[in-house]
Design a protein around this motif. Structure first.
Motif, PDB file in Angstrom:
ATOM      1  N   ALA A  28       0.900  -1.285   0.071  1.00 47.53           N
ATOM      2  CA  ALA A  28       0.037  -0.151   0.022  1.00 47.53           C
ATOM      3  C   ALA A  28       0.682   1.368   0.049  1.00 47.53           C
ATOM      4  CB  ALA A  28      -1.007  -0.015   1.211  1.00 47.53           C
ATOM      5  N   VAL A  29       1.765   1.261   0.766  1.00 50.30           N
ATOM      6  CA  VAL A  29       2.668   2.522   0.863  1.00 50.30           C
ATOM      7  C   VAL A  29       3.710   2.438   0.009  1.00 50.30           C
ATOM      8  CG1 VAL A  29       4.463   3.399   2.202  1.00 50.30           C
ATOM      9  CG2 VAL A  29       2.356   2.616   3.621  1.00 50.30           C
ATOM     10  N   PHE A  30       4.351   1.626  -0.533  1.00 44.38           N
ATOM     11  CA  PHE A  30       5.631   1.666  -1.534  1.00 44.38           C
ATOM     12  C   PHE A  30       5.150   1.597  -3.019  1.00 44.38           C
ATOM     13  CE2 PHE A  30       8.227   0.248   2.544  1.00 44.38           C
ATOM     14  CZ  PHE A  30       8.646   1.613   2.623  1.00 44.38           C
ATOM     15  N   VAL A  31       4.467   0.643  -3.047  1.00 45.76           N
ATOM     16  CA  VAL A  31       4.215   0.243  -4.487  1.00 45.76           C
ATOM     17  C   VAL A  31       3.049   1.010  -4.945  1.00 45.76           C
ATOM     18  CG1 VAL A  31       3.030  -1.657  -6.080  1.00 45.76           C
ATOM     19  CG2 VAL A  31       4.832  -2.343  -4.189  1.00 45.76           C
ATOM     20  N   THR A  32       1.813   1.219  -4.195  1.00 43.57           N
ATOM     21  CA  THR A  32       0.729   1.953  -4.654  1.00 43.57           C
ATOM     22  C   THR A  32       0.924   3.509  -4.554  1.00 43.57           C
ATOM     23  OG1 THR A  32      -0.755   0.179  -3.975  1.00 43.57           O
ATOM     24  CG2 THR A  32      -2.000   2.430  -4.363  1.00 43.57           C
ATOM     25  N   GLU A  39       8.455  -5.757  -8.238  1.00 39.46           N
ATOM     26  CA  GLU A  39       9.596  -6.477  -8.077  1.00 39.46           C
ATOM     27  C   GLU A  39      10.884  -5.913  -7.370  1.00 39.46           C
ATOM     28  OE1 GLU A  39       9.571  -4.140 -12.150  1.00 39.46           O
ATOM     29  OE2 GLU A  39       8.254  -5.003 -10.621  1.00 39.46           O
ATOM     30  N   LEU A  40      11.018  -4.757  -7.062  1.00 36.76           N
ATOM     31  CA  LEU A  40      11.997  -4.002  -6.260  1.00 36.76           C
ATOM     32  C   LEU A  40      11.519  -3.898  -4.748  1.00 36.76           C
ATOM     33  CD1 LEU A  40      12.972  -0.921  -8.328  1.00 36.76           C
ATOM     34  CD2 LEU A  40      14.144  -3.286  -8.214  1.00 36.76           C
ATOM     35  N   GLU A  41      10.215  -4.111  -4.515  1.00 36.72           N
ATOM     36  CA  GLU A  41       9.740  -3.984  -3.230  1.00 36.72           C
ATOM     37  C   GLU A  41      10.078  -5.062  -2.289  1.00 36.72           C
ATOM     38  OE1 GLU A  41       8.598  -3.184   0.457  1.00 36.72           O
ATOM     39  OE2 GLU A  41       9.227  -1.535  -1.079  1.00 36.72           O
ATOM     40  N   ALA A 125      17.395   6.295   4.552  1.00 35.25           N
ATOM     41  CA  ALA A 125      16.204   6.768   4.727  1.00 35.25           C
ATOM     42  C   ALA A 125      15.867   7.659   3.504  1.00 35.25           C
ATOM     43  CB  ALA A 125      16.387   7.864   5.797  1.00 35.25           C
ATOM     44  N   GLN A 126      14.312   7.714   3.038  1.00 32.34           N
ATOM     45  CA  GLN A 126      14.061   8.648   1.814  1.00 32.34           C
ATOM     46  C   GLN A 126      14.497   9.894   2.529  1.00 32.34           C
ATOM     47  OE1 GLN A 126      10.026   7.915   0.891  1.00 32.34           O
ATOM     48  NE2 GLN A 126      10.529   5.575   0.475  1.00 32.34           N
ATOM     49  N   THR A 127      14.846  10.914   1.823  1.00 33.67           N
ATOM     50  CA  THR A 127      15.621  12.402   2.207  1.00 33.67           C
ATOM     51  C   THR A 127      14.381  13.138   2.955  1.00 33.67           C
ATOM     52  OG1 THR A 127      15.459  13.131  -0.092  1.00 33.67           O
ATOM     53  CG2 THR A 127      17.463  12.360   0.545  1.00 33.67           C
ATOM     54  N   HIS A 128      13.114  12.913   2.463  1.00 36.17           N
ATOM     55  CA  HIS A 128      12.142  13.567   3.170  1.00 36.17           C
ATOM     56  C   HIS A 128      11.689  13.283   4.534  1.00 36.17           C
ATOM     57  CE1 HIS A 128       8.874  10.493   3.175  1.00 36.17           C
ATOM     58  NE2 HIS A 128       9.496  10.156   2.090  1.00 36.17           N
ATOM     59  N   ALA A 129      12.411  12.071   5.022  1.00 36.72           N
ATOM     60  CA  ALA A 129      12.127  11.450   6.486  1.00 36.72           C
ATOM     61  C   ALA A 129      13.296  11.681   7.131  1.00 36.72           C
ATOM     62  CB  ALA A 129      11.796   9.880   6.300  1.00 36.72           C
ATOM     63  N   LEU A 136      15.183  10.440  16.372  1.00 38.63           N
ATOM     64  CA  LEU A 136      15.184   9.367  17.042  1.00 38.63           C
ATOM     65  C   LEU A 136      16.571   8.870  17.509  1.00 38.63           C
ATOM     66  CD1 LEU A 136      12.272   7.232  15.137  1.00 38.63           C
ATOM     67  CD2 LEU A 136      12.407   8.261  17.479  1.00 38.63           C
ATOM     68  N   GLY A 137      17.705   9.896  16.841  1.00 41.53           N
ATOM     69  CA  GLY A 137      19.130   9.567  17.269  1.00 41.53           C
ATOM     70  C   GLY A 137      19.964   9.179  16.210  1.00 41.53           C
ATOM     71  N   TYR A 138      19.283   9.050  14.827  1.00 41.79           N
ATOM     72  CA  TYR A 138      20.098   8.726  13.789  1.00 41.79           C
ATOM     73  C   TYR A 138      20.830   9.623  13.082  1.00 41.79           C
ATOM     74  CZ  TYR A 138      17.837   4.135  14.030  1.00 41.79           C
ATOM     75  OH  TYR A 138      17.200   2.802  14.445  1.00 41.79           O
ATOM     76  N   ALA A 139      21.931   9.587  12.792  1.00 41.30           N
ATOM     77  CA  ALA A 139      23.084  10.616  12.138  1.00 41.30           C
ATOM     78  C   ALA A 139      23.086  10.184  10.722  1.00 41.30           C
ATOM     79  CB  ALA A 139      24.026  10.812  13.030  1.00 41.30           C
ATOM     80  N   ALA A 140      23.225  11.270   9.849  1.00 42.47           N
ATOM     81  CA  ALA A 140      23.558  10.763   8.422  1.00 42.47           C
ATOM     82  C   ALA A 140      24.851  10.868   8.081  1.00 42.47           C
ATOM     83  CB  ALA A 140      22.673  12.019   7.584  1.00 42.47           C
ATOM     84  N   TYR A 141      25.183   9.924   7.101  1.00 44.55           N
ATOM     85  CA  TYR A 141      26.510   9.664   6.634  1.00 44.55           C
ATOM     86  C   TYR A 141      26.663   9.528   5.240  1.00 44.55           C
ATOM     87  CZ  TYR A 141      26.354   4.740   6.933  1.00 44.55           C
ATOM     88  OH  TYR A 141      25.805   3.189   6.602  1.00 44.55           O
ATOM     89  N   GLY A 142      27.801   9.914   4.478  1.00 41.40           N
ATOM     90  CA  GLY A 142      28.027   9.622   3.087  1.00 41.40           C
ATOM     91  C   GLY A 142      26.843  10.621   2.294  1.00 41.40           C
ATOM     92  N   GLY A 143      26.766  10.374   1.022  1.00 44.94           N
ATOM     93  CA  GLY A 143      26.135  11.278   0.244  1.00 44.94           C
ATOM     94  C   GLY A 143      24.621  10.714   0.107  1.00 44.94           C
ATOM     95  N   GLU A 144      23.974  11.706  -0.718  1.00 47.30           N
ATOM     96  CA  GLU A 144      22.481  11.137  -1.222  1.00 47.30           C
ATOM     97  C   GLU A 144      22.728  10.297  -2.523  1.00 47.30           C
ATOM     98  OE1 GLU A 144      19.204  13.709  -3.344  1.00 47.30           O
ATOM     99  OE2 GLU A 144      19.498  14.263  -1.166  1.00 47.30           O
ATOM    100  N   PHE A 145      21.624   9.394  -2.590  1.00 45.82           N
ATOM    101  CA  PHE A 145      21.662   8.335  -3.609  1.00 45.82           C
ATOM    102  C   PHE A 145      20.286   7.816  -4.035  1.00 45.82           C
ATOM    103  CE2 PHE A 145      21.975   6.018   0.636  1.00 45.82           C
ATOM    104  CZ  PHE A 145      21.106   4.912   0.366  1.00 45.82           C
ATOM    105  N   PRO A 146      20.158   7.649  -5.002  1.00 46.58           N
ATOM    106  CA  PRO A 146      18.809   7.083  -5.568  1.00 46.58           C
ATOM    107  C   PRO A 146      18.439   5.596  -5.139  1.00 46.58           C
ATOM    108  CG  PRO A 146      20.238   7.032  -7.436  1.00 46.58           C
ATOM    109  CD  PRO A 146      20.890   7.637  -6.179  1.00 46.58           C
ATOM    110  N   ASP A 147      17.441   5.282  -4.634  1.00 47.04           N
ATOM    111  CA  ASP A 147      16.926   3.814  -4.522  1.00 47.04           C
ATOM    112  C   ASP A 147      15.650   3.822  -5.019  1.00 47.04           C
ATOM    113  OD1 ASP A 147      16.517   1.433  -3.717  1.00 47.04           O
ATOM    114  OD2 ASP A 147      16.850   1.819  -1.601  1.00 47.04           O
TER     115      ASP A 147
END
Length: 159
Positions: A28-32, A39-41, A125-129, A136-147
């Motif tokens: 419902a969330v990712f595909v629809t 096939e990626l989900e 993480a999707q960048t909007h999130a 929640l205590g998570y720290a970003a590392y590295g560069g942005e990438f597509p998935d």
């Protein structure tokens, strides 16, 4: 593992019915909603992942899900770092957003990671999130990438 909050409960998926409920929320969330190709989900990691499910307390309606990969299944998401699990496929049904379901799912996945002797959790993480995970205590590392055509950012939290 079981957790509760007003109106919903969170638990590790116990059986095939729970796993189907997890997959239904992801569809419902990712595909629809987001247009991720089906096939990626779903992937081979689903067979060995720890799936976590949030359900409505009164009627058991699935509200959200997420999964934890650890061991060899997590290597691609964690760079192979020992003791690091991978949180993924976090999805909350549109009607349940803003109720704390996502936070409860993340904390349940972290609890599952601790129970398995892991010392950190990575995620993509999707960048909007990003703000959600940072709170929640998570720290970003590295560069942005597509998935799946969606911008993502790697993040980690030490447990």
């Amino acid at each position: 593992m079981t957790g509760t909050a007003p109106g919903f409960a969170v638990r590790e998926a116990r059986d095939e019915a729970d796993r189907r409920a997890c997959f239904a929320v992801r569809r419902a969330v990712f595909v629809t909603e987001q247009g991720v190709p089906e096939e990626l989900e779903y992937d081979a990691h689903d067979a060995t992942a720890v799936h976590v499910l949030a359900v409505h307390a009164a009627d058991g309606t699935p509200l959200g899900t997420g999964r934890l990969l650890y061991g060899p299944g997590a290597a691609g998401r964690t760079g192979g770092a020992a003791g690091v699990g991978a949180l993924g496929r976090l999805a909350v049904d549109r009607a349940a957003r803003g109720l704390g379901v996502g936070v409860a799912l993340v904390r349940a996945i972290e609890e599952a990671a601790r129970a398995r002797g892991l010392t950190a959790v990575d995620l993509h993480a999707q960048t909007h999130a990003l703000g959600f995970y940072e709170r929640l205590g998570y720290a970003a590392y590295g560069g942005e990438f597509p998935d799946a055509g969606i911008p993502h950012q790697a993040m980690r939290r030490e447990l």
